[in-house]
Write an enzyme that holds these catalytic residues in place. Structure first.
Site: not given
Length: 250
Positions: A78-79
């Protein structure tokens, strides 16, 4: 020599996410968690709020772990996938040897539009609710005012990086020759297969794409299966799936 797998966590989370992985046997790699300030043993340090600063810090940790000759790979979810990508770019720009492979998970290609989280302006309650709808992130601490006060500074900092991050679509001159694997939870409602597939534009080398059982946060529920998948990828034994014909929005 085993590969140092540099693991970058998703927003607001520390290196402790990956420490249980160290007890699981692997043939090809050793987990080396990457720690960002403002969490766990670095709780008193100010969280970083720019992608450049975060990539610089991660690159320094990679250089320290890999030394002069140890092979390494990068993994981020994700991030953390965006940060792993920018870390690889920073290392290559600085003349450091490239990773064996960049493995990105649970993220759309970095140059695509991303909805803003409101990290800079929203009150705590609204920000927590926004995170649940935007990135599928929910944690018991977010529902406890005292614990939330401890968790939110790092989470807000990471989401501020997310909100202000903008990457350009690489062309043939700027795409790196970096082997790439893209993983996505097969029932991920936040990252479509079409958006994940566009990671292929960031490299001129081979790009592999694969669905993993689970939703956007599959790695917290079934990390041993993910571990085995990464082991196969780094050993060159895993057969990736074909995504090229996937319809938009799939």
């Amino acid at each position: 020599m085993t590969i140092a797998l540099m693991c970058i966590p998703f927003a607001g989370v520390g290196a402790g996410l990956f420490r249980p992985w160290r007890a699981h046997p692997a043939r090809t790699f050793e987990v080396v968690p990457v720690q960002l300030p403002g969490r766990e043993e670095q709780f008193i340090e100010e969280p970083l709020t720019s992608m450049d600063a975060a990539a610089d810090l991660c690159a320094a940790q990679v250089r320290a772990a890999a030394g002069d000759d140890r092979p390494y790979a990068l993994f981020g979810h994700s991030f953390g996938a965006l940060l792993a990508y920018e870390t690889s770019r920073r290392l290559l720009a600085d003349g450091f040897r490239p990773p064996r492979r960049l493995i990105v998970s649970g993220a759309a290609a970095p140059f695509l539009h991303r909805e803003k989280s409101g990290a800079a302006t929203l009150p705590d309650d609204e920000f927590a609710a926004r995170l649940q709808s935007l990135v599928g992130y929910d944690h018991a601490s977010l529902h406890d005012p005292d614990l939330r006060e401890l968790l939110l500074p790092a989470l807000r900092a990471d989401m501020l990086i997310h909100d202000t991050y903008a990457a350009e679509v690489p062309d043939s001159a700027t795409a790196s020759a970096l082997p790439l694997s893209v993983l996505r939870g097969e029932s991920d409602a936040l990252v479509s297969r079409a958006d994940a597939n566009q990671w292929s534009a960031v490299t001129s080398a081979d790009a592999e794409f694969d669905d993993v059982p689970g939703n956007h946060m599959y790695l917290t529920d079934a990390w041993p299966a993910l571990w085995d998948r990464i082991d196969g990828i780094l050993a060159g034994e895993h057969e990736p799936q074909e995504w090229e014909a996937a319809p938009a929005g799939a």
